[in-house]
Write an enzyme that holds these catalytic residues in place. Structure first.
Site, PDB file in Angstrom:
ATOM      1  N   GLY A  37       0.816  -1.210   0.000  1.00  0.00           N
ATOM      2  CA  GLY A  37       0.000   0.000   0.000  1.00  0.00           C
ATOM      3  C   GLY A  37       0.849   1.260   0.000  1.00  0.00           C
ATOM      4  N   LYS A  63       9.882   2.505  -0.754  1.00  0.00           N
ATOM      5  CA  LYS A  63       8.854   2.505   0.302  1.00  0.00           C
ATOM      6  C   LYS A  63       8.478   3.952   0.591  1.00  0.00           C
ATOM      7  CE  LYS A  63       8.057   0.948   5.073  1.00  0.00           C
ATOM      8  NZ  LYS A  63       8.647   0.149   6.172  1.00  0.00           N
ATOM      9  N   ASP A 103      -2.192   6.972   2.666  1.00  0.00           N
ATOM     10  CA  ASP A 103      -1.730   7.929   1.652  1.00  0.00           C
ATOM     11  C   ASP A 103      -0.565   7.389   0.818  1.00  0.00           C
ATOM     12  OD1 ASP A 103       0.309   7.972   3.485  1.00  0.00           O
ATOM     13  OD2 ASP A 103       0.127  10.101   3.990  1.00  0.00           O
ATOM     14  N   ARG A 150      14.657   0.033  -0.638  1.00  0.00           N
ATOM     15  CA  ARG A 150      15.055  -1.172   0.081  1.00  0.00           C
ATOM     16  C   ARG A 150      15.473  -2.263  -0.907  1.00  0.00           C
ATOM     17  NH1 ARG A 150      10.258  -2.548   4.274  1.00  0.00           N
ATOM     18  NH2 ARG A 150       9.052  -2.988   2.396  1.00  0.00           N
ATOM     19  N   ASP A 206       2.173 -10.964   7.327  1.00  0.00           N
ATOM     20  CA  ASP A 206       2.569 -10.190   6.142  1.00  0.00           C
ATOM     21  C   ASP A 206       3.945  -9.559   6.333  1.00  0.00           C
ATOM     22  OD1 ASP A 206       0.897  -8.748   8.089  1.00  0.00           O
ATOM     23  OD2 ASP A 206       1.349  -6.990   6.885  1.00  0.00           O
ATOM     24  N   ASN A 207       4.483  -9.626   7.543  1.00  0.00           N
ATOM     25  CA  ASN A 207       5.818  -9.092   7.782  1.00  0.00           C
ATOM     26  C   ASN A 207       6.836 -10.205   8.017  1.00  0.00           C
ATOM     27  OD1 ASN A 207       4.805  -6.503   7.564  1.00  0.00           O
ATOM     28  ND2 ASN A 207       4.482  -6.265   9.755  1.00  0.00           N
ATOM     29  N   ASP A 231      10.345  -5.164   7.077  1.00  0.00           N
ATOM     30  CA  ASP A 231       9.331  -4.229   7.556  1.00  0.00           C
ATOM     31  C   ASP A 231       9.643  -3.714   8.958  1.00  0.00           C
ATOM     32  OD1 ASP A 231       8.249  -4.553   5.121  1.00  0.00           O
ATOM     33  OD2 ASP A 231       6.254  -5.132   5.779  1.00  0.00           O
TER      34      ASP A 231
HETATM   35  P1  AMP Z   1       2.901  -2.895   8.070  1.00  0.00           P
HETATM   36  O1  AMP Z   1       2.442  -4.029   8.947  1.00  0.00           O
HETATM   37  O2  AMP Z   1       3.167  -1.636   8.824  1.00  0.00           O
HETATM   38  O3  AMP Z   1       4.087  -3.300   7.257  1.00  0.00           O
HETATM   39  O4  AMP Z   1       1.725  -2.522   7.042  1.00  0.00           O
HETATM   40  C1  AMP Z   1       0.506  -3.202   6.971  1.00  0.00           C
HETATM   41  C2  AMP Z   1      -0.256  -2.855   5.709  1.00  0.00           C
HETATM   42  O5  AMP Z   1      -0.679  -1.480   5.716  1.00  0.00           O
HETATM   43  C3  AMP Z   1       0.510  -3.033   4.417  1.00  0.00           C
HETATM   44  O6  AMP Z   1      -0.385  -3.543   3.459  1.00  0.00           O
HETATM   45  C4  AMP Z   1       0.935  -1.626   4.068  1.00  0.00           C
HETATM   46  O7  AMP Z   1       1.169  -1.480   2.684  1.00  0.00           O
HETATM   47  C5  AMP Z   1      -0.260  -0.809   4.536  1.00  0.00           C
HETATM   48  N1  AMP Z   1       0.090   0.585   4.863  1.00  0.00           N
HETATM   49  C6  AMP Z   1       0.774   1.018   5.945  1.00  0.00           C
HETATM   50  N2  AMP Z   1       0.934   2.348   5.915  1.00  0.00           N
HETATM   51  C7  AMP Z   1       0.352   2.801   4.790  1.00  0.00           C
HETATM   52  C8  AMP Z   1       0.165   4.093   4.182  1.00  0.00           C
HETATM   53  N3  AMP Z   1       0.650   5.207   4.732  1.00  0.00           N
HETATM   54  N4  AMP Z   1      -0.499   4.142   3.009  1.00  0.00           N
HETATM   55  C9  AMP Z   1      -0.990   3.040   2.447  1.00  0.00           C
HETATM   56  N5  AMP Z   1      -0.867   1.801   2.956  1.00  0.00           N
HETATM   57  C10 AMP Z   1      -0.212   1.674   4.116  1.00  0.00           C
HETATM   58 MG    MG Z   2       4.369  -4.845   6.309  1.00  0.00          MG
END
Ligand code: AMP
Ligand code: MG
Length: 495
Positions: free
Chosen positions: A92, A113, A125, A176, A252-253, A262
């Site tokens: 995202g 990223k 965003d 990255r 997912d991480n 991540d």
């Molecule tokens: P994370 O566990 O922090 O790596 O992220 C979990 C999910 O949230 C992933 O699918 C990321 O791509 C999405 N995500 C986190 N922050 C944002 C952001 N600012 N904009 C869009 N997607 C986000």
């Molecule tokens: Mg993640």
């Protein structure tokens, strides 16, 4: 700008079926400026940017100039977040530019990223804030220097934009590098969609790319599961040996390639306590320090479930195979952990009673609020034992006699090995770092950059962390635990 392809991309992921990703270019940053470019890493990848100015590099790493052989895409994945399945996550706020073959002949993903929204952004965003980007840069490069498998940082830029978090903060983008950004959640994505063809396509891709030694084996998918379990057992043991808390061990991480990925609200422990949690979003301590092996095991169970359709046509038989594989995680992890912990104590072999010796030290460290990193580092200087040599460790314990009691048993145990103290000390220095990215140091770097646009402290800390095992002149303050007023109690995702 010259016309030669910069990265020599060869984009194998983009050749997989459409359901694996969404083709999406990065959104150009408003006015990107280069913070840092990792020249040694670029050299090892065979990427030559020497003909480019800093401004031209900033445009590439800001997502404004798309290298000609790039095929930008956002990867699709699902994942269990804090135990709850989210069937649709995906990149995202990340875009894979392409894949490059390093000088080692291995394939590496190059990913931005924070490059703006993608079809997987949901309400986000797609941007990243400067603070978390500097944190990820420092922590991932530190982990690499500590010999822990990890994604690397190739470059960081400020975007010239302000983005909304708890308040308006400067935006930034990190580039990255990874042996693969495929996650446990990528397998879950296809498993929950009942798509065995895609699941097989993904598994074959991962085997060919990251586990080529398994190609042609009788049961390649079971072998893949076993291999991922092994890499994760080894990885999490390394985290535990360094006092590292990942903070968001959602499926997912968790990397299929076995890298630390991540970096969010992750942190290194100063004062040791097994229940330590830093992440502001981990209210129940699910990913607390001591829970990490169990959390990893849980995530791998989700991988085993996802792979079941490939293990055997008969569901019951597949479940049996998955369970047997998964049962290997705890003993594997314990073996990796114990071997590494024994090495930290200066022992080459694991004997009966060593586990208790290690656990006894950790318990005493917890009771006495001893600094994790310095306790182990100072042990290397206290091998032969004398009042003077023991004093730096005794000073870390609220009740020094607690260390003395343990040290008697430790020195008895050392007697049973043949290495001389000099050899032993050199070996211990190689596994017990002096310099880790302590939270208060990282915080000071972020404050200077965010509040005063001063990146000096970032460059200084990065340099120190590149040589974590050698004493550096005039860098004493980087080895010290925080003073009470410097202590960071909470870390935030905030990217
Ligand atoms: P994370 O566990 O922090 O790596 O992220 C979990 C999910 O949230 C992933 O699918 C990321 O791509 C999405 N995500 C986190 N922050 C944002 C952001 N600012 N904009 C869009 N997607 C986000
Ligand atoms: Mg993640």
């Amino acid at each position: 700008m010259s016309n030669a392809p910069l990265f020599n991309f060869d984009n194998s992921y983009a050749r997989l079926s459409d359901s694996f990703y969404a083709l999406v270019p990065p959104t150009p940053a408003m006015s990107p400026e280069l913070i840092q470019f990792n020249q040694p890493l670029a050299d090892s990848l065979g990427i030559d940017f020497s003909a480019l100015s800093n401004e031209e590099m900033a445009l590439i790493f800001g997502g404004n100039t798309i290298p000609e052989d790039a095929e930008p895409l956002a990867m699709a994945y699902a994942g269990h977040q804090f135990g709850n399945l989210n069937p649709q996550l995906g990149d995202g706020r990340a875009v894979l530019l392409g894949e490059t073959i390093g000088k080692d002949g291995l394939r590496y993903d190059i990913q931005l990223k924070g490059p703006g929204r993608t079809p997987f952004s949901r309400s986000g965003d797609g941007r990243a804030a400067l603070g978390p980007i500097l944190r990820e840069y420092l922590l991932s490069e530190s982990m690499a220097a500590l010999n822990v498998p990890t994604t690397r940082a190739l470059a960081a830029v400020t975007s010239g934009e302000f983005i909304m978090r708890e308040r308006m903060v400067p935006g930034a983008i990190i580039t990255r590098v990874s042996r693969s950004f495929v996650r446990v959640g990528t397998f879950q994505f296809f498993a929950i969609r009942d798509n065995p063809e895609a699941l097989k396509e993904l598994a074959d891709y991962v085997i060919a790319r990251n586990y080529p030694e398994l190609e042609g084996s009788d049961a390649p998918y079971l072998a893949l599961l076993n291999a991922v379990i092994k890499r994760q057992a080894s990885l999490i043991a390394r985290w535990m040996q360094l006092g590292f808390i990942h903070g968001v061990m959602n499926t997912d991480n968790m990397s299929i390639a076995g890298e630390t990925i991540d970096y969010g609200p992750c942190a290194f422990i100063d004062e040791y306590h097994p229940e330590k949690v830093f992440s502001s979003i981990d209210r129940e301590g699910r990913y607390a320090y001591q829970n990490q092996p169990a959390a990893g095991h849980w995530d791998l169970c989700r991988l085993a479930e996802a792979l079941m359709p490939l293990l055997d046509e008969d569901r019951e038989e597949a479940a049996k195979l998955a369970q047997t594989a998964i049962n290997e995680f705890p003993p594997l992890y314990t073996a990796y952990w114990l071997t590494g912990m024994c090495n930290k104590l200066g022992l080459t072999e694991v004997q009966d009673g060593d586990k208790e010796l290690v656990e006894d030290l950790l318990e005493r460290m917890a009771t006495n609020k001893a600094d994790f990193t310095l306790t182990f580092r100072h042990l290397s200087d206290a091998l032969s034992g004398s009042d003077e040599r023991d004093q730096p460790i005794r000073d870390l314990f609220t009740n020094a006699a607690d260390f003395d009691g343990w040290a008697v048993k430790w020195r008895d145990r050392l007697q049973q090995e043949t290495r001389n103290d000099n050899e032993r000390q050199q070996a211990m220095y190689q596994v017990n770092p002096i310099y880790i990215p302590r939270n208060h140091l990282v915080e000071a770097v972020i404050r200077a950059a965010e509040d005063n646009q001063d990146f000096g402290p970032f460059y200084e800390l990065l340099k120190v962390l590149e040589q974590p095992f050698s004493q550096q002149e005039n860098r004493e303050q980087y080895a010290l635990p925080p003073k009470p007023e410097q202590e960071v109690l909470r870390t935030f995702c905030g990217t």
